[in-house]
Design an enzyme around this catalytic site. Structure first.
Site, PDB file in Angstrom:
ATOM      1  N   CYS A  65       0.880  -1.163   0.000  1.00 27.05           N
ATOM      2  CA  CYS A  65       0.000   0.000   0.000  1.00 27.05           C
ATOM      3  C   CYS A  65       0.924   1.221   0.000  1.00 27.05           C
ATOM      4  O   CYS A  65       2.059   1.119  -0.448  1.00 27.05           O
ATOM      5  CB  CYS A  65      -0.969  -0.017   1.181  1.00 27.05           C
ATOM      6  SG  CYS A  65      -0.197   0.162   2.803  1.00 27.05           S
ATOM      7  N   LYS A  66       0.475   2.355   0.482  1.00 25.03           N
ATOM      8  CA  LYS A  66       1.324   3.546   0.425  1.00 25.03           C
ATOM      9  C   LYS A  66       2.494   3.458   1.411  1.00 25.03           C
ATOM     10  O   LYS A  66       3.637   3.688   1.033  1.00 25.03           O
ATOM     11  CB  LYS A  66       0.505   4.812   0.684  1.00 25.03           C
ATOM     12  CG  LYS A  66       1.323   6.078   0.535  1.00 25.03           C
ATOM     13  CD  LYS A  66       0.478   7.326   0.627  1.00 25.03           C
ATOM     14  CE  LYS A  66       1.340   8.567   0.407  1.00 25.03           C
ATOM     15  NZ  LYS A  66       0.515   9.788   0.463  1.00 25.03           N
TER      16      LYS A  66
END
Length: 113
Positions: A65-66
């Site tokens: 994810c980020k």
């Protein structure tokens, strides 16, 4: 969540990524469009349960994810379902900072948003 979520860092990953390792990106569509790992499977975290049949069972999964929070939740759930999954600590931010290759879907230079 389990106290021990299997995790790795960009620095610990071979470059290029090895065959047999599938990348699962659990970010939202707008984040994906701006930049992601080429060949990754995109399943936003909120859709993961409903779309779990799309997740390969015959490969180890690198979940991104980020920065690593959503992917950690995904890895926790995937382990409960019997998948072999590992979280990328630092997520796409660390991936980009390490100069690893990315592609975009929006015609612009890939970047992490």
């Amino acid at each position: 969540m389990h106290p021990e979520i299997p995790s790795t860092t960009v620095q610990d990953l071979p470059n290029p990524l090895p065959d047999g390792l599938a990348v699962l990106d659990v970010r939202e569509p707008g984040e994906w469009d701006h930049g992601h790992i080429d060949g990754a499977l995109h399943l936003p975290l909120m859709e993961l349960v409903a779309r779990r049949d799309e997740v390969p069972r015959d490969q180890r999964l690198l979940v991104v994810c980020k920065i690593g929070g959503r992917s950690m939740q995904a890895v926790d759930w995937l382990h409960q379902q019997g998948y072999d999954a590992v979280n990328l600590e630092g997520g796409m931010v660390d991936w980009a900072d390490a100069g690893r290759p990315m592609v975009s879907e929006n015609g612009e230079a890939p970047r992490v948003v």
